[in-house]
Design an enzyme around this catalytic site. Sequence first.
Site, PDB file in Angstrom:
ATOM      1  N   HIS A  75       0.963  -1.413   0.102  1.00  0.00           N
ATOM      2  CA  HIS A  75       0.038  -0.169   0.135  1.00  0.00           C
ATOM      3  C   HIS A  75       0.909   1.425   0.050  1.00  0.00           C
ATOM      4  O   HIS A  75       1.902   1.098   0.588  1.00  0.00           O
ATOM      5  CB  HIS A  75      -0.788   0.054   1.169  1.00  0.00           C
ATOM      6  CG  HIS A  75      -1.892   0.994   1.031  1.00  0.00           C
ATOM      7  ND1 HIS A  75      -1.956   2.365   1.559  1.00  0.00           N
ATOM      8  CD2 HIS A  75      -3.470   0.662   0.659  1.00  0.00           C
ATOM      9  CE1 HIS A  75      -3.222   2.832   1.066  1.00  0.00           C
ATOM     10  NE2 HIS A  75      -3.928   1.976   0.547  1.00  0.00           N
ATOM     11  N   GLU A  89      -8.056  -5.227  -0.393  1.00  0.00           N
ATOM     12  CA  GLU A  89      -8.507  -5.986  -1.329  1.00  0.00           C
ATOM     13  C   GLU A  89      -8.393  -7.425  -0.973  1.00  0.00           C
ATOM     14  O   GLU A  89      -9.131  -8.370  -1.682  1.00  0.00           O
ATOM     15  CB  GLU A  89      -7.355  -5.566  -2.587  1.00  0.00           C
ATOM     16  CG  GLU A  89      -7.808  -4.253  -2.888  1.00  0.00           C
ATOM     17  CD  GLU A  89      -9.188  -3.857  -3.324  1.00  0.00           C
ATOM     18  OE1 GLU A  89     -10.076  -4.025  -2.934  1.00  0.00           O
ATOM     19  OE2 GLU A  89      -9.357  -2.694  -4.284  1.00  0.00           O
TER      20      GLU A  89
HETATM   21  N1  ACO Z   1       3.703  -7.590  -4.660  1.00  0.00           N
HETATM   22  C1  ACO Z   1       5.190  -7.717  -5.071  1.00  0.00           C
HETATM   23  N2  ACO Z   1       5.717  -6.567  -4.799  1.00  0.00           N
HETATM   24  C2  ACO Z   1       5.426  -5.398  -4.528  1.00  0.00           C
HETATM   25  C3  ACO Z   1       4.108  -5.334  -4.165  1.00  0.00           C
HETATM   26  C4  ACO Z   1       3.365  -6.598  -4.111  1.00  0.00           C
HETATM   27  N3  ACO Z   1       2.001  -6.612  -3.994  1.00  0.00           N
HETATM   28  N4  ACO Z   1       3.763  -3.831  -3.629  1.00  0.00           N
HETATM   29  C5  ACO Z   1       4.854  -3.463  -3.631  1.00  0.00           C
HETATM   30  N5  ACO Z   1       5.800  -4.175  -4.297  1.00  0.00           N
HETATM   31  C6  ACO Z   1       7.408  -3.948  -4.372  1.00  0.00           C
HETATM   32  C7  ACO Z   1       7.362  -2.862  -5.766  1.00  0.00           C
HETATM   33  O1  ACO Z   1       7.466  -3.617  -6.901  1.00  0.00           O
HETATM   34  C8  ACO Z   1       8.650  -2.188  -5.313  1.00  0.00           C
HETATM   35  O2  ACO Z   1       9.571  -2.746  -5.517  1.00  0.00           O
HETATM   36  P1  ACO Z   1      10.884  -2.159  -6.474  1.00  0.00           P
HETATM   37  O3  ACO Z   1      11.561  -1.060  -5.643  1.00  0.00           O
HETATM   38  O4  ACO Z   1      11.704  -3.373  -6.861  1.00  0.00           O
HETATM   39  O5  ACO Z   1      10.117  -1.664  -7.848  1.00  0.00           O
HETATM   40  C9  ACO Z   1       8.487  -2.237  -3.701  1.00  0.00           C
HETATM   41  O6  ACO Z   1       7.698  -3.153  -3.295  1.00  0.00           O
HETATM   42  C10 ACO Z   1       8.077  -0.940  -3.146  1.00  0.00           C
HETATM   43  O7  ACO Z   1       6.744  -0.680  -3.541  1.00  0.00           O
HETATM   44  P2  ACO Z   1       5.972   0.623  -2.945  1.00  0.00           P
HETATM   45  O8  ACO Z   1       6.655   1.962  -3.220  1.00  0.00           O
HETATM   46  O9  ACO Z   1       5.504   0.174  -1.588  1.00  0.00           O
HETATM   47  O10 ACO Z   1       4.699   0.486  -3.858  1.00  0.00           O
HETATM   48  P3  ACO Z   1       3.755   1.803  -4.545  1.00  0.00           P
HETATM   49  O11 ACO Z   1       3.380   2.683  -3.356  1.00  0.00           O
HETATM   50  O12 ACO Z   1       4.448   2.033  -5.570  1.00  0.00           O
HETATM   51  O13 ACO Z   1       2.693   0.758  -4.726  1.00  0.00           O
HETATM   52  C11 ACO Z   1       0.659  -0.535  -4.603  1.00  0.00           C
HETATM   53  C12 ACO Z   1       1.316   0.597  -4.129  1.00  0.00           C
HETATM   54  C13 ACO Z   1       0.215   0.062  -6.158  1.00  0.00           C
HETATM   55  C14 ACO Z   1      -0.739  -0.636  -3.943  1.00  0.00           C
HETATM   56  C15 ACO Z   1       1.556  -1.849  -4.609  1.00  0.00           C
HETATM   57  O14 ACO Z   1       1.659  -2.295  -3.326  1.00  0.00           O
HETATM   58  C16 ACO Z   1       0.693  -2.828  -5.601  1.00  0.00           C
HETATM   59  O15 ACO Z   1       1.066  -2.902  -6.641  1.00  0.00           O
HETATM   60  N6  ACO Z   1       0.122  -3.963  -4.943  1.00  0.00           N
HETATM   61  C17 ACO Z   1      -0.606  -4.725  -5.549  1.00  0.00           C
HETATM   62  C18 ACO Z   1      -1.900  -4.333  -5.956  1.00  0.00           C
HETATM   63  C19 ACO Z   1      -3.098  -4.357  -4.848  1.00  0.00           C
HETATM   64  O16 ACO Z   1      -3.209  -4.961  -4.109  1.00  0.00           O
HETATM   65  N7  ACO Z   1      -3.605  -3.158  -4.954  1.00  0.00           N
HETATM   66  C20 ACO Z   1      -4.913  -2.623  -4.074  1.00  0.00           C
HETATM   67  C21 ACO Z   1      -4.158  -1.681  -3.519  1.00  0.00           C
HETATM   68  S1  ACO Z   1      -5.512  -1.165  -2.120  1.00  0.00           S
HETATM   69  C22 ACO Z   1      -6.428   0.125  -2.984  1.00  0.00           C
HETATM   70  O17 ACO Z   1      -6.046   0.387  -3.807  1.00  0.00           O
HETATM   71  C23 ACO Z   1      -7.852  -0.247  -2.631  1.00  0.00           C
END
Ligand code: ACO
Length: 363
Positions: free
Chosen positions: A244, A299
């Site tokens: 998140h 989610e």
């Molecule tokens: N699975 C695997 N890796 C992840 C995930 C995940 N669910 N979430 C973050 N990461 C990784 C990113 O790829 C990133 O890696 P990198 O630096 O090697 O590229 C690292 O963790 C840090 O990511 P963040 O900066 O914490 O993520 P960001 O804030 O950009 O994105 C998001 C947040 C879009 C929710 C992301 O965690 C994600 O894609 N989750 C999966 C989709 C999801 O569950 N969406 C629903 C969110 S809740 C809502 O909107 C109601």
Amino acid sequence: MDKGLDGVVAAVTNLSQVDGEAGRLIVRGHDIEELAAGYDFADMAALLWDGLVPGDQDSGEIRRALGLARLRAAEKLPHLLPAAEGLTAIEGLRAGLAMLADDDCDHLLLCAAVPVFTAALWRQAQGKGPLAPDPAKGQAEDFLAMLNDGAADQAAARALETYLVTVADHGLNASTFTARVVASTRAGIVSAVVGALCALKGPLHGGAPGPVLDMLDEIGDLDGVEPWLERQFAAGERLMGFGHRVYRTRDPRADVLKGVVANLRGGQNRIELAEAVEAAILAQLAARYPDRRLDTNVEFYTALALEAAGLPRELFTLAFAMGRVLGWTAHIFEQEQSGRIIRPASRYTGPVPKGETLAAVAG
Ligand code: ACO
């Protein structure tokens, strides 16, 4: 500059506060756990719209007005349904909301249109005609009845009502921000809600819960967890329902919805596999991202709660919109009161006219 505007304050709001460190969500002075335990959709509407809508109504009046608005929404179906043939459910909802006329639409009609259009679009995809709304029913019960040939299981209706309250508002998430940007141009409430729905549709925001169920199905049983995870990480795939932008701990809505699942028939069976998958994923994420705490988001258990309430997974994002439209409309009113167009700046890194430098052109 952060590409995702991480931590940038882009609005002042009286509506909700997300504390990402403490894992706390407050909506207009109430913790989300308290609201989920005692409020229904109309109560939540009264809370969120209080002071923002001309001619303030209490929750009883809003409940009645929503019932009548569902009847008004159903009058639009003869135009929508033929136009939505061949579209997915979310595309159909997007089309339906976009067909609402600015001078004939208010926040009540928008909130009513989401369940009425969703049920009718789903029935059309099953080869069935739409069912008329019953204005005497609550928002969730009427939606389930319209979806399921007129019958609504009471426990499922209560569960869905709790879900709608739980997801109604959540700070400046991507769809709410979109709504505020569109509203700031004075394009009107219909355009702002359509914009918000478009942002919600993406798998990184409201499109995640359907794929969460796909994930549980692909994993199958406890022995399937680790090999599936290895394949996902090897393919560089994100794990839906985890991570998140704001929370650095568990999303408080995850536990509210886990409680909803546990109370529904058949929910407990799914929870066992889900808990094992969750634990394995959290361990893997902690090992791979030791500096970035990635935890369970709303989610993951949304998927189980909506499944246990009897919704097909194709409708999960539309169910999210059914709840979040309350927050969108409240933020739209709030933004309209602030009066200033949202227009941030960008940093130019492209080519420059001959003889000039980027530093001189772009500063
Ligand atoms: N699975 C695997 N890796 C992840 C995930 C995940 N669910 N979430 C973050 N990461 C990784 C990113 O790829 C990133 O890696 P990198 O630096 O090697 O590229 C690292 O963790 C840090 O990511 P963040 O900066 O914490 O993520 P960001 O804030 O950009 O994105 C998001 C947040 C879009 C929710 C992301 O965690 C994600 O894609 N989750 C999966 C989709 C999801 O569950 N969406 C629903 C969110 S809740 C809502 O909107 C109601």
